[in-house]
Design a protein around this motif. Sequence first.
Motif, PDB file in Angstrom:
ATOM      1  N   ASP A 107       0.857  -1.267  -0.103  1.00 20.83           N
ATOM      2  CA  ASP A 107      -0.177   0.059   0.076  1.00 20.83           C
ATOM      3  C   ASP A 107       0.839   1.436   0.088  1.00 20.83           C
ATOM      4  O   ASP A 107       0.374   2.174  -0.674  1.00 20.83           O
ATOM      5  CB  ASP A 107      -0.890   0.011   1.433  1.00 20.83           C
ATOM      6  CG  ASP A 107      -1.910  -1.127   1.132  1.00 20.83           C
ATOM      7  OD1 ASP A 107      -2.639  -1.114   0.165  1.00 20.83           O
ATOM      8  OD2 ASP A 107      -1.704  -2.097   1.828  1.00 20.83           O
ATOM      9  N   HIS A 108       2.034   1.235   0.809  1.00 22.83           N
ATOM     10  CA  HIS A 108       2.819   2.312   0.601  1.00 22.83           C
ATOM     11  C   HIS A 108       4.422   1.693   0.868  1.00 22.83           C
ATOM     12  O   HIS A 108       4.521   0.675   1.667  1.00 22.83           O
ATOM     13  CB  HIS A 108       2.670   3.208   1.833  1.00 22.83           C
ATOM     14  CG  HIS A 108       1.354   3.756   1.894  1.00 22.83           C
ATOM     15  ND1 HIS A 108       1.033   4.788   1.386  1.00 22.83           N
ATOM     16  CD2 HIS A 108       0.297   3.283   2.757  1.00 22.83           C
ATOM     17  CE1 HIS A 108      -0.335   5.203   1.515  1.00 22.83           C
ATOM     18  NE2 HIS A 108      -0.821   4.140   2.336  1.00 22.83           N
ATOM     19  N   THR A 109       5.136   2.619   0.356  1.00 20.91           N
ATOM     20  CA  THR A 109       6.687   2.031   0.691  1.00 20.91           C
ATOM     21  C   THR A 109       7.484   2.984   1.270  1.00 20.91           C
ATOM     22  O   THR A 109       7.122   4.336   1.035  1.00 20.91           O
ATOM     23  CB  THR A 109       7.464   1.807  -0.732  1.00 20.91           C
ATOM     24  OG1 THR A 109       7.348   2.842  -1.586  1.00 20.91           O
ATOM     25  CG2 THR A 109       7.001   0.565  -1.295  1.00 20.91           C
ATOM     26  N   ILE A 110       8.313   2.726   2.016  1.00 17.22           N
ATOM     27  CA  ILE A 110       9.259   3.670   3.004  1.00 17.22           C
ATOM     28  C   ILE A 110      10.524   3.312   2.648  1.00 17.22           C
ATOM     29  O   ILE A 110      11.000   2.099   3.110  1.00 17.22           O
ATOM     30  CB  ILE A 110       8.952   3.720   4.606  1.00 17.22           C
ATOM     31  CG1 ILE A 110       7.392   3.946   4.658  1.00 17.22           C
ATOM     32  CG2 ILE A 110       9.646   4.622   5.217  1.00 17.22           C
ATOM     33  CD1 ILE A 110       6.815   3.685   6.311  1.00 17.22           C
ATOM     34  N   LEU A 111      11.247   4.417   2.116  1.00 12.82           N
ATOM     35  CA  LEU A 111      12.891   3.929   2.064  1.00 12.82           C
ATOM     36  C   LEU A 111      13.609   4.771   3.150  1.00 12.82           C
ATOM     37  O   LEU A 111      13.519   5.748   3.689  1.00 12.82           O
ATOM     38  CB  LEU A 111      13.235   4.829   0.664  1.00 12.82           C
ATOM     39  CG  LEU A 111      14.551   4.858   0.373  1.00 12.82           C
ATOM     40  CD1 LEU A 111      15.177   3.382  -0.142  1.00 12.82           C
ATOM     41  CD2 LEU A 111      14.989   5.704  -0.671  1.00 12.82           C
ATOM     42  N   VAL A 112      14.483   3.819   3.898  1.00 11.16           N
ATOM     43  CA  VAL A 112      15.458   4.409   4.549  1.00 11.16           C
ATOM     44  C   VAL A 112      17.029   4.688   3.972  1.00 11.16           C
ATOM     45  O   VAL A 112      17.614   4.067   3.397  1.00 11.16           O
ATOM     46  CB  VAL A 112      15.939   3.447   5.548  1.00 11.16           C
ATOM     47  CG1 VAL A 112      16.887   4.146   6.785  1.00 11.16           C
ATOM     48  CG2 VAL A 112      14.652   2.769   6.496  1.00 11.16           C
ATOM     49  N   TYR A 113      17.036   6.171   3.696  1.00 13.71           N
ATOM     50  CA  TYR A 113      18.010   6.674   2.722  1.00 13.71           C
ATOM     51  C   TYR A 113      19.069   7.109   3.736  1.00 13.71           C
ATOM     52  O   TYR A 113      19.248   7.714   4.870  1.00 13.71           O
ATOM     53  CB  TYR A 113      17.293   7.933   1.901  1.00 13.71           C
ATOM     54  CG  TYR A 113      18.333   8.436   1.478  1.00 13.71           C
ATOM     55  CD1 TYR A 113      19.007   7.965   0.042  1.00 13.71           C
ATOM     56  CD2 TYR A 113      18.786   9.847   1.574  1.00 13.71           C
ATOM     57  CE1 TYR A 113      19.717   8.750  -0.810  1.00 13.71           C
ATOM     58  CE2 TYR A 113      19.904  10.582   0.696  1.00 13.71           C
ATOM     59  CZ  TYR A 113      20.255   9.717  -0.311  1.00 13.71           C
ATOM     60  OH  TYR A 113      21.562  10.435  -1.091  1.00 13.71           O
ATOM     61  N   GLU A 140      18.700   6.266  -6.658  1.00 10.38           N
ATOM     62  CA  GLU A 140      17.922   5.669  -7.594  1.00 10.38           C
ATOM     63  C   GLU A 140      16.365   5.355  -6.999  1.00 10.38           C
ATOM     64  O   GLU A 140      15.438   5.347  -7.373  1.00 10.38           O
ATOM     65  CB  GLU A 140      18.351   4.616  -8.735  1.00 10.38           C
ATOM     66  CG  GLU A 140      19.291   5.176  -9.616  1.00 10.38           C
ATOM     67  CD  GLU A 140      19.903   3.710 -10.451  1.00 10.38           C
ATOM     68  OE1 GLU A 140      19.103   2.931 -10.734  1.00 10.38           O
ATOM     69  OE2 GLU A 140      21.105   4.125 -10.813  1.00 10.38           O
ATOM     70  N   LYS A 141      16.661   4.665  -5.800  1.00  7.36           N
ATOM     71  CA  LYS A 141      15.590   4.296  -5.031  1.00  7.36           C
ATOM     72  C   LYS A 141      14.642   5.356  -4.481  1.00  7.36           C
ATOM     73  O   LYS A 141      13.379   5.639  -4.480  1.00  7.36           O
ATOM     74  CB  LYS A 141      15.790   3.315  -3.613  1.00  7.36           C
ATOM     75  CG  LYS A 141      16.590   2.278  -4.366  1.00  7.36           C
ATOM     76  CD  LYS A 141      16.894   1.020  -3.257  1.00  7.36           C
ATOM     77  CE  LYS A 141      17.478  -0.181  -3.581  1.00  7.36           C
ATOM     78  NZ  LYS A 141      17.781  -1.207  -2.498  1.00  7.36           N
ATOM     79  N   LEU A 142      15.372   6.546  -4.307  1.00  6.42           N
ATOM     80  CA  LEU A 142      14.532   7.709  -3.772  1.00  6.42           C
ATOM     81  C   LEU A 142      13.390   8.053  -4.787  1.00  6.42           C
ATOM     82  O   LEU A 142      12.171   8.404  -4.238  1.00  6.42           O
ATOM     83  CB  LEU A 142      15.613   9.016  -3.842  1.00  6.42           C
ATOM     84  CG  LEU A 142      16.407   9.393  -2.701  1.00  6.42           C
ATOM     85  CD1 LEU A 142      17.219  10.438  -3.024  1.00  6.42           C
ATOM     86  CD2 LEU A 142      15.594   9.536  -1.381  1.00  6.42           C
ATOM     87  N   ALA A 143      13.647   7.934  -6.113  1.00  9.17           N
ATOM     88  CA  ALA A 143      12.571   8.428  -7.171  1.00  9.17           C
ATOM     89  C   ALA A 143      11.403   7.374  -7.004  1.00  9.17           C
ATOM     90  O   ALA A 143      10.366   7.561  -7.363  1.00  9.17           O
ATOM     91  CB  ALA A 143      13.028   8.239  -8.323  1.00  9.17           C
ATOM     92  N   LEU A 144      11.590   6.198  -6.393  1.00  6.88           N
ATOM     93  CA  LEU A 144      10.629   4.945  -6.513  1.00  6.88           C
ATOM     94  C   LEU A 144       9.784   4.681  -4.969  1.00  6.88           C
ATOM     95  O   LEU A 144       8.810   4.449  -5.248  1.00  6.88           O
ATOM     96  CB  LEU A 144      11.367   3.809  -6.699  1.00  6.88           C
ATOM     97  CG  LEU A 144      12.247   3.699  -8.005  1.00  6.88           C
ATOM     98  CD1 LEU A 144      12.786   2.365  -7.949  1.00  6.88           C
ATOM     99  CD2 LEU A 144      11.201   3.559  -9.243  1.00  6.88           C
ATOM    100  N   ALA A 145      10.352   5.628  -4.133  1.00  6.87           N
ATOM    101  CA  ALA A 145       9.666   5.492  -2.812  1.00  6.87           C
ATOM    102  C   ALA A 145       8.539   6.457  -2.554  1.00  6.87           C
ATOM    103  O   ALA A 145       8.565   7.556  -3.211  1.00  6.87           O
ATOM    104  CB  ALA A 145      10.770   5.560  -1.697  1.00  6.87           C
ATOM    105  N   ASP A 146       7.317   5.774  -1.910  1.00  7.23           N
ATOM    106  CA  ASP A 146       6.515   6.762  -1.569  1.00  7.23           C
ATOM    107  C   ASP A 146       6.707   7.708  -0.440  1.00  7.23           C
ATOM    108  O   ASP A 146       6.384   8.923  -0.361  1.00  7.23           O
ATOM    109  CB  ASP A 146       5.269   6.106  -1.089  1.00  7.23           C
ATOM    110  CG  ASP A 146       4.552   5.126  -2.198  1.00  7.23           C
ATOM    111  OD1 ASP A 146       4.429   5.252  -3.375  1.00  7.23           O
ATOM    112  OD2 ASP A 146       4.210   3.978  -1.578  1.00  7.23           O
ATOM    113  N   GLU A 147       7.665   7.377   0.485  1.00  4.87           N
ATOM    114  CA  GLU A 147       7.908   8.160   1.628  1.00  4.87           C
ATOM    115  C   GLU A 147       9.463   7.762   1.865  1.00  4.87           C
ATOM    116  O   GLU A 147      10.071   6.716   1.766  1.00  4.87           O
ATOM    117  CB  GLU A 147       7.312   7.756   3.057  1.00  4.87           C
ATOM    118  CG  GLU A 147       5.756   7.574   2.801  1.00  4.87           C
ATOM    119  CD  GLU A 147       5.152   9.081   2.760  1.00  4.87           C
ATOM    120  OE1 GLU A 147       5.590  10.066   3.132  1.00  4.87           O
ATOM    121  OE2 GLU A 147       3.821   9.098   2.166  1.00  4.87           O
ATOM    122  N   VAL A 148      10.282   8.755   2.392  1.00 11.04           N
ATOM    123  CA  VAL A 148      11.658   8.577   2.668  1.00 11.04           C
ATOM    124  C   VAL A 148      12.064   9.096   4.132  1.00 11.04           C
ATOM    125  O   VAL A 148      11.448  10.214   4.420  1.00 11.04           O
ATOM    126  CB  VAL A 148      12.407   9.446   1.794  1.00 11.04           C
ATOM    127  CG1 VAL A 148      13.885   9.375   1.971  1.00 11.04           C
ATOM    128  CG2 VAL A 148      12.339   9.026   0.171  1.00 11.04           C
TER     129      VAL A 148
END
Length: 199
Positions: A128-134, A167-175
């Motif tokens: 439903d949502h993705t969260i990236l730990v950047y 690159e993952k930054l552009a794909l994630a819903d939340e960071v």
Amino acid sequence: MYKIIGLTGGIASGKSTISKMIEQLGFTVLDADIASRKVIEPGEEAYTKVKEAFGEHIFNEDGTLNRAELGNVIFNNEEKRLLLNSIMHPAVRKWMNDRQEEAFKRGEKVVFQDIPLLFEGNMQKSFDHTILVYVEADVQLQRLMERNNFSKEEALARIRSQMPLSEKLALADEVINNNGTEEESKQQLLNILKKLELL
Ligand SMILES: CC(C)(COP(=O)(O)OP(=O)(O)OC[C@H]1O[C@@H](n2cnc3c(N)ncnc32)[C@H](O)[C@@H]1O)[C@@H](O)C(=O)NCCC(=O)NCCS
Ligand SMILES: Nc1ncnc2c1ncn2[C@@H]1O[C@H](COP(=O)(O)OP(=O)(O)OP(=O)(O)O)[C@@H](O)[C@H]1O
């Protein structure tokens, strides 16, 4: 309505650190790294397949997997890494989905899945949502070398086997930007969970 949230990042970006915070808030977090350990215990289907594909030398004398040895093989050889992935990932997905079903049957409404290779596997549609730990590349390298006692070369081989975090930054819903302190990251996590109306 049930919700499934994907938590992802890169090696040593801070997923486990954030996962612990999520668990402390009372949510279930399913960890693909734990799953990948469970599905390769002696007697499991993936165990037999990995032995056939990679040979005896990547196992210890007691029959358990020699993780350092297999790591040395797959993080320096793309073909072998993809072969291992093709054996492990279906088993990991099944383990995660079975645990998720159990959580929903227990009455939980939200489950988090911590999956390092979520975007590499193009799995975002399952969440439903993705969260990236950047983290910035230099912070990632530093933290990985320190945590695992890796040389720069060993650490870079692992980092390069994944999609760059930039690159993952552009794909994630939340960071969550984890370059700063854990407390700063916790605040970002709380803001995201409130925004998603999970708190
Ligand atoms: C190669 C193995 C034995 C090394 O074990 P080790 O204990 O040193 O590492 P661990 O499993 O804790 O993984 C640490 C991190 O390495 C990265 N990583 C692991 N496997 C892979 C892979 N196939 N490709 C890219 N990165 C990977 C992830 O960021 C993971 O969080 C192990 O990682 C493994 O079995 N990998 C294949 C399964 C897999 O893809 N796991 C990742 C999540 S599904
Ligand atoms: N905000 C932070 N400040 C300083 N150190 C941190 C921070 N977040 C995490 N770390 C440290 O960085 C390292 C990597 O964090 P962690 O183990 O949570 O990453 P991970 O993404 O789960 O890694 P992996 O996928 O490789 O298992 C650990 O040693 C952790 O203690």
